[in-house]
Design a protein around this motif. Sequence first.
Motif, PDB file in Angstrom:
ATOM      1  N   CYS A 287       0.941  -1.214   0.088  1.00  0.00           N
ATOM      2  CA  CYS A 287      -0.054  -0.103  -0.031  1.00  0.00           C
ATOM      3  C   CYS A 287       1.063   1.306  -0.140  1.00  0.00           C
ATOM      4  O   CYS A 287       1.626   1.262   0.682  1.00  0.00           O
ATOM      5  CB  CYS A 287      -0.776   0.075   1.059  1.00  0.00           C
ATOM      6  N   CYS A 293       0.536   5.766   7.141  1.00  0.00           N
ATOM      7  CA  CYS A 293      -0.703   5.372   7.767  1.00  0.00           C
ATOM      8  C   CYS A 293      -0.791   5.047   9.325  1.00  0.00           C
ATOM      9  O   CYS A 293       0.090   4.046   9.888  1.00  0.00           O
ATOM     10  CB  CYS A 293      -1.276   4.151   6.826  1.00  0.00           C
ATOM     11  N   CYS A 300       0.503  -4.521   4.792  1.00  0.00           N
ATOM     12  CA  CYS A 300       0.266  -3.281   4.191  1.00  0.00           C
ATOM     13  C   CYS A 300       1.611  -3.080   3.512  1.00  0.00           C
ATOM     14  O   CYS A 300       1.633  -2.447   2.276  1.00  0.00           O
ATOM     15  CB  CYS A 300       0.185  -2.047   5.093  1.00  0.00           C
ATOM     16  N   CYS A 317      -8.078  -0.352   0.593  1.00  0.00           N
ATOM     17  CA  CYS A 317      -7.517  -0.369   2.125  1.00  0.00           C
ATOM     18  C   CYS A 317      -7.780  -2.016   2.494  1.00  0.00           C
ATOM     19  O   CYS A 317      -8.919  -2.461   2.374  1.00  0.00           O
ATOM     20  CB  CYS A 317      -7.968   0.298   3.095  1.00  0.00           C
ATOM     21  N   HIS A 318      -6.674  -2.717   2.878  1.00  0.00           N
ATOM     22  CA  HIS A 318      -6.556  -4.083   3.466  1.00  0.00           C
ATOM     23  C   HIS A 318      -7.839  -4.052   4.605  1.00  0.00           C
ATOM     24  O   HIS A 318      -8.414  -5.308   4.869  1.00  0.00           O
ATOM     25  CB  HIS A 318      -5.454  -4.634   3.881  1.00  0.00           C
TER      26      HIS A 318
HETATM   27 FE1  SF4 Z   1      -3.292   1.868   5.962  1.00  0.00          FE
HETATM   28 FE2  SF4 Z   1      -5.082   0.441   4.605  1.00  0.00          FE
HETATM   29 FE3  SF4 Z   1      -2.692   1.045   3.370  1.00  0.00          FE
HETATM   30 FE4  SF4 Z   1      -2.759  -0.901   5.347  1.00  0.00          FE
HETATM   31  S1  SF4 Z   1      -4.051  -1.047   3.449  1.00  0.00           S
HETATM   32  S2  SF4 Z   1      -1.226   1.183   5.147  1.00  0.00           S
HETATM   33  S3  SF4 Z   1      -4.371   0.055   6.749  1.00  0.00           S
HETATM   34  S4  SF4 Z   1      -4.513   2.612   4.104  1.00  0.00           S
END
Ligand code: SF4
Length: 325
Positions: A287, A293, A300, A317-318
């Motif tokens: 991500c 985050c 992530c 987002c996971h």
């Molecule tokens: Fe944040 Fe969601 Fe990205 Fe994980 S996937 S870093 S929780 S935004």
Amino acid sequence: MSTALLEVQDLCKGFPVREGILLRARAYNQAVDHVSITVEAGETLGLVGESGCGKSTLARCIAKLYQPDSGQIIFEGQNILKLNRRQTLAYRRSVQMIFQDPMESLNSRHSVEEILTEPFIIHNIGNHKTRREEVRKLLDIVGLPASACSHYPFEFSGGQRQRIGIARALSLKPKLIVCDEAVSALDVSIQSQILNLLLDLQREFNLSYLFIAHDLAVVKHISDRVAVMYLGQIVESAKSDEIYRNPLHPYTQSLIDSIPVPDPSHKRSGEILRGEVPSAINPPDGCRFHTRCPMVFDRCSHQSPPMHNRDNHSAACHLLENPNR
Ligand code: SF4
């Protein structure tokens, strides 16, 4: 088949980073990375994100100022990347841009009359008499007197200059106007005057806007839907009310939480966004938001989250897959 006025599909645009005497490409800045958005007729899509997230590059691709590397831009059912010269001219009439700094986008050596007459000359519309009439009509529409014709851009305030920029954008009766940070350089009171003018013009001429800003508070005032962009990618999109009431992506939550509230007793619900946007030359794995985050967890940093869509509210987002991890 989509009925959208504008449909951007999987668009990519990058720029080689050149160094050394021979200006060899040493790296690649992927400013727009597989972006898809739509704008319906008569609607405003707000596109929001911090500086350097690729919003302006996307805007310039849509306005045909940049040639995308891949993907499609469909306007009224036609792929604009495959237009011939005549079709491109017609497209340029239908899609206009308003820029952040009217002092840079308006030719300072030309009078307002010359600036507003130019689009008619380029597109071979009307004669000397009708162009004079049209210019005065445009000034009246944006709330400036006919006497402005003989003046030069530097003689006006920032808000008045932006009105001249809007008049120029309206001159060819476009269907879509791309507003690239159009009010960001203005004082707050002037911002709301220009936003109200844009809303009035939208109602009168059934215009569609792609309204780009780094400030979610500004976008809220004018948008029907909002898309949030981070490091070249769309991370969340939904109807305007929905995204402010129920932001799903931690980045959107941070942006909303950073909107100033004129109440000293107001407590922020989330964490303030910290750090800078990483470079698009070498974006983080997984991500792209994971380095900033507040909700980051193991997965992530190595797995890119897919876009989850429920009731026309999408976010990547996971946490949306498994809120309890
Ligand atoms: Fe944040 Fe969601 Fe990205 Fe994980 S996937 S870093 S929780 S935004």
